[in-house]
Motif scaffolding. Structure first.
Motif, PDB file in Angstrom:
ATOM      1  N   GLY A 110       5.510  13.579   8.091  1.00  9.90           N
ATOM      2  CA  GLY A 110       5.021  15.149   7.822  1.00  9.90           C
ATOM      3  C   GLY A 110       3.237  15.371   6.577  1.00  9.90           C
ATOM      4  N   ARG A 111       2.412  15.512   7.139  1.00  9.53           N
ATOM      5  CA  ARG A 111       0.811  15.569   6.250  1.00  9.53           C
ATOM      6  C   ARG A 111       0.810  16.808   5.306  1.00  9.53           C
ATOM      7  N   PRO A 112       0.881  17.937   6.178  1.00  5.68           N
ATOM      8  CA  PRO A 112       0.364  19.408   5.607  1.00  5.68           C
ATOM      9  C   PRO A 112       1.805  20.024   5.336  1.00  5.68           C
ATOM     10  N   GLU A 113       1.580  20.474   3.611  1.00  6.33           N
ATOM     11  CA  GLU A 113       3.167  20.718   2.405  1.00  6.33           C
ATOM     12  C   GLU A 113       3.088  21.966   3.079  1.00  6.33           C
ATOM     13  N   ASN A 114       2.892  23.020   3.353  1.00  8.49           N
ATOM     14  CA  ASN A 114       3.145  24.209   3.835  1.00  8.49           C
ATOM     15  C   ASN A 114       1.530  24.858   4.653  1.00  8.49           C
ATOM     16  N   PRO A 115       1.936  24.651   6.060  1.00  7.48           N
ATOM     17  CA  PRO A 115       0.631  25.640   6.690  1.00  7.48           C
ATOM     18  C   PRO A 115       1.416  26.469   6.630  1.00  7.48           C
ATOM     19  N   GLN A 116       0.118  27.303   6.380  1.00  6.50           N
ATOM     20  CA  GLN A 116       0.510  29.273   7.015  1.00  6.50           C
ATOM     21  C   GLN A 116      -0.796  29.661   8.035  1.00  6.50           C
ATOM     22  N   TRP A 117      -0.550  30.056   8.826  1.00  5.09           N
ATOM     23  CA  TRP A 117      -1.547  30.951   9.972  1.00  5.09           C
ATOM     24  C   TRP A 117      -1.322  32.551   9.564  1.00  5.09           C
ATOM     25  N   ARG A 118      -2.577  33.111  10.634  1.00  2.00           N
ATOM     26  CA  ARG A 118      -2.981  34.791  10.382  1.00  2.00           C
ATOM     27  C   ARG A 118      -2.345  35.056   8.748  1.00  2.00           C
ATOM     28  N   GLY A 119      -3.454  34.405   8.060  1.00  2.00           N
ATOM     29  CA  GLY A 119      -3.538  35.029   6.417  1.00  2.00           C
ATOM     30  C   GLY A 119      -1.419  35.158   5.966  1.00  2.00           C
ATOM     31  N   GLY A 120      -0.831  33.963   6.336  1.00  2.00           N
ATOM     32  CA  GLY A 120       0.275  34.223   5.751  1.00  2.00           C
ATOM     33  C   GLY A 120       1.562  34.304   6.192  1.00  2.00           C
ATOM     34  N   ARG A 121       1.105  35.161   7.515  1.00  2.00           N
ATOM     35  CA  ARG A 121       1.629  36.092   8.407  1.00  2.00           C
ATOM     36  C   ARG A 121       2.876  35.333   9.135  1.00  2.00           C
ATOM     37  N   VAL A 122       2.560  33.834   9.386  1.00  2.00           N
ATOM     38  CA  VAL A 122       2.733  33.108  10.190  1.00  2.00           C
ATOM     39  C   VAL A 122       2.814  31.753   8.976  1.00  2.00           C
ATOM     40  N   ASP A 123       4.361  30.948   8.920  1.00  2.00           N
ATOM     41  CA  ASP A 123       4.432  30.219   7.743  1.00  2.00           C
ATOM     42  C   ASP A 123       5.152  29.080   8.531  1.00  2.00           C
ATOM     43  N   ALA A 124       4.909  27.677   8.774  1.00  2.00           N
ATOM     44  CA  ALA A 124       5.019  27.224   9.747  1.00  2.00           C
ATOM     45  C   ALA A 124       6.699  26.657   9.202  1.00  2.00           C
ATOM     46  N   LYS A 125       7.205  26.323   8.173  1.00  2.00           N
ATOM     47  CA  LYS A 125       8.650  26.155   8.382  1.00  2.00           C
ATOM     48  C   LYS A 125       9.670  27.607   7.927  1.00  2.00           C
ATOM     49  N   MET A 126       9.126  28.596   7.687  1.00  2.00           N
ATOM     50  CA  MET A 126       9.512  29.419   8.097  1.00  2.00           C
ATOM     51  C   MET A 126       9.938  30.059   9.559  1.00  2.00           C
ATOM     52  N   TRP A 127       8.256  29.857  10.386  1.00  2.00           N
ATOM     53  CA  TRP A 127       9.175  29.475  11.581  1.00  2.00           C
ATOM     54  C   TRP A 127       9.667  28.760  12.469  1.00  2.00           C
ATOM     55  N   LEU A 128       9.863  27.842  11.479  1.00  2.00           N
ATOM     56  CA  LEU A 128      10.519  26.602  12.825  1.00  2.00           C
ATOM     57  C   LEU A 128      11.863  27.129  12.178  1.00  2.00           C
ATOM     58  N   TYR A 129      12.702  26.837  11.162  1.00  2.00           N
ATOM     59  CA  TYR A 129      13.443  26.837  11.022  1.00  2.00           C
ATOM     60  C   TYR A 129      14.718  29.121  11.425  1.00  2.00           C
ATOM     61  N   LEU A 130      13.262  29.282  11.591  1.00  2.00           N
ATOM     62  CA  LEU A 130      13.948  30.420  12.313  1.00  2.00           C
ATOM     63  C   LEU A 130      13.737  30.415  13.814  1.00  2.00           C
ATOM     64  N   GLY A 131      12.929  30.215  14.782  1.00  2.00           N
ATOM     65  CA  GLY A 131      13.148  29.202  16.045  1.00  2.00           C
ATOM     66  C   GLY A 131      14.688  28.593  16.295  1.00  2.00           C
ATOM     67  N   GLY A 132      14.684  27.813  15.348  1.00  2.00           N
ATOM     68  CA  GLY A 132      15.443  26.175  15.292  1.00  2.00           C
ATOM     69  C   GLY A 132      16.946  27.047  15.654  1.00  2.00           C
ATOM     70  N   ALA A 133      18.018  29.034  14.026  1.00  2.00           N
ATOM     71  CA  ALA A 133      18.079  29.116  14.447  1.00  2.00           C
ATOM     72  C   ALA A 133      18.535  30.399  15.434  1.00  2.00           C
ATOM     73  N   ALA A 134      17.738  30.491  15.909  1.00  2.00           N
ATOM     74  CA  ALA A 134      17.637  31.611  16.544  1.00  2.00           C
ATOM     75  C   ALA A 134      18.470  30.523  18.466  1.00  2.00           C
ATOM     76  N   LEU A 135      17.774  29.569  18.756  1.00  2.00           N
ATOM     77  CA  LEU A 135      17.591  28.937  19.990  1.00  2.00           C
ATOM     78  C   LEU A 135      19.751  28.230  19.658  1.00  2.00           C
ATOM     79  N   LEU A 136      19.087  28.226  18.486  1.00  2.00           N
ATOM     80  CA  LEU A 136      21.175  27.517  17.515  1.00  2.00           C
ATOM     81  C   LEU A 136      22.409  28.368  18.608  1.00  2.00           C
ATOM     82  N   GLU A 137      21.999  30.186  17.959  1.00  2.00           N
ATOM     83  CA  GLU A 137      22.638  31.357  18.352  1.00  2.00           C
ATOM     84  C   GLU A 137      23.158  31.456  20.071  1.00  2.00           C
TER      85      GLU A 137
END
Ligand code: NDP
Length: 356
Positions: A110-137
């Protein structure tokens, strides 16, 4: 086929929309931004999971989809998730400035360290972990539902396996904030490893046990084996969750008593301090042992310890966490210098108390 391919895309889009739209709480993270201040995160993972599963259940109840939809389309959806993971990797890595000399290394790590969008409302890492957890369940529930539909009964093993995996996912999302203090958040970049890992590997490979067995009737299993599975799983959970909670509390307030009980036992060079009591006195990464034990417990819960394929899951943790402990040890030795040596002298074992 087309529906299956796009199922993970649709589900990840739903999770993202819910993550943005549902109420969340803002917290300070451990990683710091370019201005040196802690990054802010907006967390609502548990609520997003509950609404996602609720929507899926409503769609089943209204006869819009079959309860084992993800099982029926498991291969197509795996391919769809792989393509999504690759596109995400290219999209997040290629526009960012190079980090390593090799493009392949940048794509993987990877290149970007902590990409965030919409003023921090969406953090790439936390969204990825959340999406992974929801689909796993959803995969766990759908694969279990397949057994019920196909064979007319779930069986104790499927119920136990589903319950333990649900515990695993709900526990992670309950303590999402603690996850902000982990290695991936402060030491890793976003690329294939994290992006493809969360979009594909996490929701599909973690459930490899049920993936390989849900097409057969649930086996009968001795009660003692299921009890053993529960004991191993919850011993692991106690070690992992306990250590992570203790460190999280310590980083926030080094003077606070762990769990309101234990005065912190520490080593210090006068400037910086490391924990060496409680869970952190057992070994330097007893949380990794906990994670491996949870995976062993889940595998035993399937009731067929002689079936080798599901053992890939705990084996994966060993392959992931043993080198990770070495990496972290090097990182901490460079960061803390003689203090790390003092800590290593106090807590001699890396992962398994008294042994390794
Ligand atoms: P840790 O939570 O152990 O974090 C390591 C960091 O903690 C070090 O870099 C250092 O950071 C700090 N630290 C280390 N020792 C001490 C000490 N004695 N006192 C105070 N701080 C210390 O590891 P990870 O982030 O790798 O893992 C976190 C959790 O996530 C674990 O439970 C792990 O098993 C789990 N995990 C789960 C995965 C899954 O797929 N389910 C995958 C990978 C991990 P600093 O420089 O800030 O002090």
């Amino acid at each position: 086929m087309i529906l299956g391919f796009f199922l993970p895309w649709i589900l990840q889009a739903v999770v993202l929309l819910l993550h943005v739209a549902l109420p969340g709480r803002w917290v300070d993270g451990y990683a710091r931004g370019a201005d040196g201040r802690p990054l802010r995160y907006r967390l609502n993972g548990l609520l997003v999971l509950a609404v996602t599963v609720g929507l899926a259940a409503a769609a089943v109840a209204l006869d819009l989809v079959d309860a084992d939809l993800l099982w029926q389309h498991r291969w197509a959806s795996l391919v769809g998730a792989c393509v999504l993971g690759l596109l995400f990797t290219a999209w997040i890595v290629l526009p960012a400035p190079p980090v390593k000399r090799s493009l392949l290394a940048d794509l993987y790590l990877g290149r970007p360290e902590n990409p965030q969008w919409r003023g921090g409302r969406v953090d790439a890492k936390m969204w990825l972990y959340l999406g992974g957890a929801a689909l796993l369940e959803l995969n766990v529930l759908s694969f279990a539902a397949h057994r019920q539909i196909e064979f007319g009964q779930l069986g104790a093993v499927t119920i136990l396996y589903g319950a333990l995996f649900t515990w695993f996912v709900v526990d992670y999302l309950t303590f999402e904030e603690v996850h902000l203090y982990t290695y991936d958040l402060f030491a890793e970049r976003v690329g294939f490893k994290l992006g493809w890992g969360c979009l594909v590997f996490y929701p599909y490979f973690y459930v490899v046990g049920l993936w390989s067995q849900a097409g057969d009737p649930a086996p009968g299993a001795h009660t003692w084996l299921l009890v053993l599975a529960g004991i191993v799983f919850f011993t692991g959970w106690t070690l992992s969750r306990g250590a992570n909670l203790q460190k999280h509390a310590f980083k926030r307030d080094p003077q606070a008593k762990a769990f309101g009980l234990l005065a912190p036992q520490t080593v210090s060079d006068g400037e910086r301090t490391l924990l060496c009591g409680g869970f952190w006195g057992l070994s330097r990464h007893v949380n990794y042992l906990g994670e491996i034990l949870m995976a062993v417990g889940l595998t035993l819960a399937l009731g067929q310890p002689g079936d080798l394929l599901p053992w890939l899951y705990p084996l994966y943790y060993v392959a992931l966490l043993v080198p990770r402990e070495r990496d972290d040890d090097r990182r901490c030795a460079a960061k803390y210098g003689p203090l790390w040596d003092a800590y290593r002298a106090r807590v001699a074992r890396r992962i398994v108390p008294w042994i390794y």
